[in-house]
Scaffold this active site. Structure first.
Site, short mmCIF file in Angstrom:
data_model
loop_
_atom_site.label_atom_id
_atom_site.label_comp_id
_atom_site.label_asym_id
_atom_site.label_seq_id
_atom_site.Cartn_x
_atom_site.Cartn_y
_atom_site.Cartn_z
N GLY A 1 -4.05 -3.93 -4.76
CA GLY A 1 -4.88 -2.83 -5.21
C GLY A 1 -4.00 -1.63 -5.52
N HIS A 2 -3.72 -1.40 -6.79
CA HIS A 2 -2.87 -0.28 -7.20
C HIS A 2 -3.76 0.88 -7.63
CE1 HIS A 2 0.88 -3.00 -8.02
NE2 HIS A 2 0.46 -3.02 -6.78
N ASP B 1 0.82 -1.22 0.00
CA ASP B 1 0.00 0.00 0.00
C ASP B 1 0.85 1.27 0.00
OD1 ASP B 1 -2.41 -1.62 0.37
OD2 ASP B 1 -1.73 -1.85 2.43
N LYS C 1 2.59 2.28 -5.14
CA LYS C 1 3.34 1.82 -6.31
C LYS C 1 2.60 2.10 -7.61
CE LYS C 1 3.45 -2.30 -4.49
NZ LYS C 1 2.92 -1.96 -3.15
N GLN D 1 2.13 -5.83 -3.33
CA GLN D 1 2.40 -5.93 -1.89
C GLN D 1 3.71 -5.18 -1.53
OE1 GLN D 1 1.41 -9.26 -3.45
NE2 GLN D 1 -0.60 -8.45 -3.11
#
Length: 423
Positions: A40-41, A13, A16, A222
């Site tokens: 989740g990007h 988180d 990235k 991650q």
């Protein structure tokens, strides 16, 4: 030409997705090398937030090839949903998205097993996203998994049924059933959709691109502290989240690796269970969570929040060979009079260390902080790094000195334009 790798240095988180989106125009290829829909990007531009889970973050640039590598575990249902959202936003992925035939498939039964396994842990839960990631990687290592290329075989459904039967046996051990029948029609429909995409041997595609002089950005999911080997085991993800994972997750040789971008927040967060030395259980932690909107992009779970942890960062920098750091979400700390930095840990015997102990010992140590003045400035209003407040410049310099790596980008807001290049 080289492969540059982007990795998270904390527990995920870190931001990235935004950095990939910012850097992507200078690359010919963006390739995702591990993880799955547990990632989740988040990318924000033109005032609109976009959340990607399995699609590489270069997809909004039509001239860039986007590759889902063999190290990824792919949920066809989630993948189709992602691509439909891209279509709804006018993104044409038909020519620039490639999927490895060697990527593992997440089946409905994997998701069922994930929940069953987590519930069986009782009070000792890992904090799984329940997306089926762990059971899918288990099947991969156990050599019983199904891969994307298998959907092109005439006996795919038979292979699927055999896999589900194995998973049903595991569920029965826990006194449970899989109860996946209501999800199977959607799964097979998504598999039919997946067959229409560009499925290929992406290791050849990427190495051909390298021979042609193309630049590749390898995108991780991650964070390094969740690495299956070097993270806070067992409270980790199921894949290699460090730079080494880019080689095995894409099929590229280590000699091609050039720059390593390490992404860190200006503070620290974690989702799920596991040790977190600098976690704040007070109003300061709540203030960080509120200011940073610290809720999981995939699960919506509130993130645990704390001050930046230099021993943990140094550990991640060492494992990854980081060449430059991108410091994210500095604006979240705008309203603080005091910023704290963990420089060392105090061990139970009173000794100090700047090394990261094994996770069992992490629970027994006490962070040692230094305090620095806050900047009390609205950073989102700043577009020139030269005009950053002196207190933030001092904070950046302090981190650079103690981490021995330059900070080349400071992010001062969620939008792609709120990205300050420091050199």
């Amino acid at each position: 030409m080289p492969v540059d790798v982007l990795v998270g240095l904390q527990w995920g988180d870190e931001g990235k997705g935004k950095i990939v989106d910012v850097l992507a125009p200078t690359y010919d290829v963006v390739a995702r090398f591990q993880g799955g829909p547990n990632a989740g990007h988040t990318l924000t531009f033109d005032g609109i937030k976009h959340v990607l889970h399995q699609v590489p973050s270069g997809i909004f640039h039509p001239h860039i090839l986007n590759v889902v590598g063999n190290g990824v575990v792919l949920d066809p249902v989630v993948f189709r949903q992602e691509l439909q959202k891209l279509t709804d936003r006018g993104v044409d992925y038909s020519r620039n998205l490639y999927i490895s035939r060697k990527a593992q498939l997440i089946l409905p039964s994997h998701r069922a097993l994930d929940r069953i396994n987590e519930e069986a842990r009782g009070g000792d839960k890992i904090g799984s996203t329940l997306k089926g990631i762990g059971p899918t990687y288990q099947d991969k290592i156990g050599r019983t998994g199904l891969r994307v290329g298998d959907i092109l075989l005439p006996d795919f459904e038979q292979r699927y049924r055999e896999a589900v039967a194995r998973h049903a046996t595991i569920a029965e051990f826990h006194g449970r059933g899989l109860d996946i029948e209501q999800f199977e029609a959607d799964f097979f429909s998504a598999v039919d959709f997946l067959r229409t995409l560009q499925l290929t041997d992406t290791e050849y595609l990427l190495n051909d691109m390298l021979r042609e002089g193309k630049n590749i950005l390898a995108e991780g999911a991650q964070g390094s502290m969740l690495d299956i080997d070097f993270g806070t085991y067992p409270y980790v993800t199921s894949s290699s989240t460090i730079v080494a994972g880019a080689c095995t997750g894409l099929g590229i040789a280590p000699r091609h690796i050039n720059k390593v971008y390490g992404i860190s927040k200006a503070y620290c967060t974690r989702v799920g269970a596991g040790p977190f030395p600098t976690e704040l259980h007070d109003e300061v932690g709540e203030q960080i969570r509120a200011a940073g909107r610290e809720f999981g992009a995939t699960t919506g779970r509130p993130r645990r929040c704390g001050w930046i942890d230099l021993p943990a960062l140094r550990y991640s920098i060492m494992l990854n060979g980081v060449t430059e750091i991108h410091l994210m979400k500095a604006d979240v700390l705008d309203e603080f009079d005091e910023i704290r930095v963990c420089t060392h840990y105090a061990l139970p015997n009173g000794e100090q260390t700047d090394h990261l102990p094994d996770h069992g010992d992490l629970e027994k140590l006490t962070p040692i902080y230094i305090s620095m003045p806050g900047w009390r400035t609205n950073l989102q209003a700043i577009s020139d790094p030269q005009t950053l407040p002196a207190e933030l410049k001092d904070y950046v310099s302090f981190l650079e000195k103690h981490l021995e790596v330059p900070i080349s980008i400071v992010s001062v807001g969620p939008d792609r334009v709120s990205t300050l290049h420091m050199s």
